[in-house]
Design a protein around this motif. Structure first.
Motif, short mmCIF file in Angstrom:
data_model
loop_
_atom_site.label_atom_id
_atom_site.label_comp_id
_atom_site.label_asym_id
_atom_site.label_seq_id
_atom_site.Cartn_x
_atom_site.Cartn_y
_atom_site.Cartn_z
N LYS A 123 -10.61 -3.99 -0.41
CA LYS A 123 -12.05 -3.96 -0.13
C LYS A 123 -12.60 -2.55 -0.42
CE LYS A 123 -11.24 -7.65 3.11
NZ LYS A 123 -11.71 -8.43 4.24
N GLY B 297 -6.04 -8.39 3.42
CA GLY B 297 -6.98 -7.28 3.48
C GLY B 297 -6.37 -6.12 4.25
N GLU C 102 -9.61 -18.80 2.41
CA GLU C 102 -9.85 -17.77 3.40
C GLU C 102 -10.96 -18.22 4.35
OE1 GLU C 102 -8.45 -13.67 1.91
OE2 GLU C 102 -10.50 -13.95 1.24
N HIS D 6 -15.23 -13.70 -3.28
CA HIS D 6 -14.82 -13.40 -1.91
C HIS D 6 -15.99 -13.67 -0.96
CE1 HIS D 6 -13.58 -11.22 1.67
NE2 HIS D 6 -12.35 -11.29 1.20
N SER E 85 -6.43 -12.33 8.23
CA SER E 85 -5.59 -11.78 9.30
C SER E 85 -4.10 -12.07 9.10
CB SER E 85 -6.07 -12.26 10.67
OG SER E 85 -7.40 -11.83 10.90
N GLY F 232 -10.43 -10.46 8.84
CA GLY F 232 -10.63 -9.23 9.61
C GLY F 232 -10.77 -9.47 11.10
P1 PGA Z 1 -7.89 -9.55 6.27
O1 PGA Z 1 -8.79 -9.83 4.99
O2 PGA Z 1 -6.45 -9.69 5.87
O3 PGA Z 1 -8.23 -8.15 6.69
O4 PGA Z 1 -8.28 -10.56 7.30
C1 PGA Z 1 -8.44 -10.83 4.06
C2 PGA Z 1 -9.45 -10.87 2.94
O5 PGA Z 1 -10.65 -10.70 3.18
O6 PGA Z 1 -9.08 -11.11 1.78
#
Ligand code: PGA
Length: 250
Positions: free
Chosen positions: A11, A232, A165, A93, A211, A171
């Motif tokens: 990101k 992420g 996702e 995304h 996550s 997140g």
């Molecule tokens: P995350 O994000 O692993 O921090 O939950 C995943 C993503 O947005 O691709």
């Protein structure tokens, strides 16, 4: 058999020094029977090419503009990415859908541009918490897959990756359960079957994202329709990211 894929989405994280340090830490990774991809910000792609060229790690972009060149201030073309050795590009995304207003149609053009450039798109799809509560998960995910891949062809399926996702898990520190993720990834594979036929449906890779960490990656990978993860937060921690990859290799 589909080869597992672990992809990191940094990101908007990592200045030049931080990216350098992370690439150096990741370069220690040992190759194995799974693919490992990092998608840093555009500003770190040249450094990725320099630091990772002699490793088993591949790199890609988090976005692209679907045109060859021209008056698109602030945008980056597919050829600019391939000239830096990018083999992958994340498309659609949920953060771009929500914060930047990306539509299914725009994302479809990006997927096509990525394929035309010889790269592999990682098409992100997933429902919001409201959509899940309203029983609309299947219809939302199906629409995003069908629209995003509308211009792709069956013989390109081996280069297609769909990342499921759920927006509520990104997140959040709270992932979907492996069973919840498998249910939707199964629908996605059925969708690929309807679009492209059996061979394509069994060769395209489907990832779970939201996550994912070293504590739950094994659960997701044990599901029949989950071929890896889009990661992420944990992709910014070299030790954890490598440990996730080691689980995928095993
Ligand atoms: P995350 O994000 O692993 O921090 O939950 C995943 C993503 O947005 O691709």
């Amino acid at each position: 058999m589909r080869r597992p894929l672990i992809a990191g989405n940094w990101k908007m994280n990592g200045d030049a020094a931080e990216a350098d340090a992370l690439f150096r830490a990741l370069a220690a990774v040992r190759p194995g029977g799974a693919d490992l991809v990092v998608c840093p910000p555009f500003t770190a792609l040249a450094a990725a090419q320099q630091s990772l060229s002699d490793t088993c790690i591949q790199w890609g972009a988090q976005n692209v503009y679907p045109a060859a060149s021209g008056a698109y201030t602030g945008e980056i073309s597919p050829a600019m990415l391939t000239s830096l050795g990018c083999r992958w590009c994340i498309c659609g995304h949920s953060e771009r859908r929500q914060l930047l207003g990306e539509t299914d149609d725009f994302i479809r053009r990006k997927v096509r541009a990525v394929l035309d450039a010889g790269m592999m798109p990682i098409l992100c799809v997933g429902e919001t918490a409201d959509e899940r509560r309203g029983g609309r998960t299947a219809s939302v995910v199906q629409r995003e897959v069908e629209e995003g891949l509308r211009d792709a062809a069956a013989d390109e399926a081996a280069r297609l990756v769909v990342a499921y996702e759920p927006v509520w898990a990104i997140g959040a520190g709270q992932a979907a359960t492996a069973a919840e993720a498998q249910e939707v990834c199964g629908w996605i594979r059925e969708c690929l079957f309807r679009l492209f036929g059996q061979d394509a449906a069994s060769s395209a890779r489907i990832l779970y994202g939201g996550s994912v960490g070293q504590g739950n990656i094994a659960d997701f990978l044990s599901e029949p329709d989950i071929d890896g993860a889009l990661i992420g937060g944990a992709s910014l921690r070299a030790d954890e990211f490598i440990s996730i990859y080691d689980t995928a290799k095993a």
